[in-house]
Scaffold this active site. Structure first.
Site, PDB file in Angstrom:
ATOM      1  N   LYS A  50       0.820  -1.231   0.000  1.00  0.00           N
ATOM      2  CA  LYS A  50       0.000   0.000   0.000  1.00  0.00           C
ATOM      3  C   LYS A  50       0.847   1.271   0.000  1.00  0.00           C
ATOM      4  CE  LYS A  50      -4.182  -1.653   2.305  1.00  0.00           C
ATOM      5  NZ  LYS A  50      -5.136  -1.417   3.392  1.00  0.00           N
ATOM      6  N   ASP A  69      -9.995   3.244   2.290  1.00  0.00           N
ATOM      7  CA  ASP A  69     -10.155   2.757   3.671  1.00  0.00           C
ATOM      8  C   ASP A  69     -10.731   3.861   4.563  1.00  0.00           C
ATOM      9  OD1 ASP A  69      -9.152   0.191   3.263  1.00  0.00           O
ATOM     10  OD2 ASP A  69      -7.074   0.836   3.546  1.00  0.00           O
TER      11      ASP A  69
END
Ligand code: ATR
Length: 283
Positions: free
Chosen positions: A70, A106
């Site tokens: 990520k 997220d």
């Protein structure tokens, strides 16, 4: 049916053993009759750059990026949203005609879970975050953006908590912040002042479900909303202890679903409304 016009979506991470994202996205693709397919790609670190080059070469429509890439993916992208830059992590890549754009879903996923599933209004509240890794970064930014008044960040490795707090303070100087260790009673005894506690660590996740909760349950109380971002099992040891104390609880299934819906909408322009999947993604 797969044909010459089928567009490709996927997930890049390593290892990928337990991901529910392929089920989630393929379910919504079918539900909305979209000519796409979503596939998992377990990519070894030494193959990562080739895999990203492949996204352009094969003309993928987009991918999710998961652990451990990520942060690393950012260096390979042509454009990164301001939110993802602040967080320092990208979990969604969109390929717009050869231009790779990075987003972090997220954060909106977490905000929606608190609001819709927890009926929790972040503004003006005080929160304890446990853990200082990638998930913690997205959670901290979500809370700051939505007007939390104080964050206490507790982590096993105190240095990591300190570093993260410094970054947050630089961007959100109006939020009161503090940090400490997991066994630091100075902090844990003040839990009564907080309304929200989020465990972002993997403690209690399969296969190690039979462990002690990440913080001593004696400090939990009935005015807390306790969130464990783990969704496998749905009830971790922390959630069980929190329920015993009369606290409201949420597992990580809502965040998984809502971040998925945000990514799906970035790729396809369609935002699925059916959230029933939360109850049977495991089935
Ligand atoms: P993620 O991206 O999922 O957040 P990560 O970046 O590896 O994963 O971060 C995991 C977090 O869980 C870290 O805060 C880690 O603590 P350390 O910084 O001390 O490593 C925390 N963590 C992992 N296992 C833990 C355990 N057994 N007890 C307490 N904290 C733990």
């Amino acid at each position: 049916m797969i044909d010459m016009n089928t567009k490709i979506l996927g997930l890049i991470g390593h290892p990928l053993a337990h991901s529910l994202s392929p089920r989630l996205h393929n379910y919504y693709l079918q539900e909305h009759d979209l000519n796409y397919v979503y596939l998992p790609f377990d990519i070894k670190p030494e193959d990562f750059s080739d895999a990203v080059a492949g996204l352009r070469a094969i003309n993928f429509k987009g991918v999710n990026i998961t652990i451990p890439y990520k942060e690393k993916i950012i260096d390979y992208l042509d454009w990164v949203s301001e939110q993802a830059q602040h967080i320092g992590a990208v979990n969604t890549v969109v390929n717009e005609g050869g231009v790779l754009k990075g987003y972090n879903t997220d954060t909106p996923g977490f905000i929606r879970m608190l609001k819709e599933d927890g009926e929790f209004d972040i503004e003006g509240k005080k929160a304890v975050i446990i853990g200082a890794g990638g998930a913690s970064k997205a959670v901290g930014f979500a809370l700051c953006r939505k007007g939390i008044s104080k964050i206490l960040l507790l982590n096993r490795t105190i240095d990591r908590a300190q570093k993260l707090i410094k970054i947050w303070q630089g961007i959100y100087p109006d939020v009161e912040m503090d940090y400490g260790g997991l066994k630091d009673e100075r902090y844990i005894e003040t839990f009564k002042k907080y309304q929200l506690l989020i465990d972002t660590t993997p403690v209690g996740m399969v296969p190690d479900t039979d462990v002690k909760a990440v913080i001593s349950p004696q400090y939990l109380h009935s005015d807390l909303l306790v969130v464990d971002l783990v969704y496998n099992p749905l009830e971790t040891v922390l959630i069980k202890e929190a329920k015993k104390e009369g606290a409201n609880t949420l597992n990580g299934m809502g965040m998984l679903l809502y971040q998925g819906i945000e990514s799906f909408s970035l790729w396809t322009g369609i935002k699925p409304e059916d959230t029933g999947l939360k109850n049977d993604l495991f089935m």
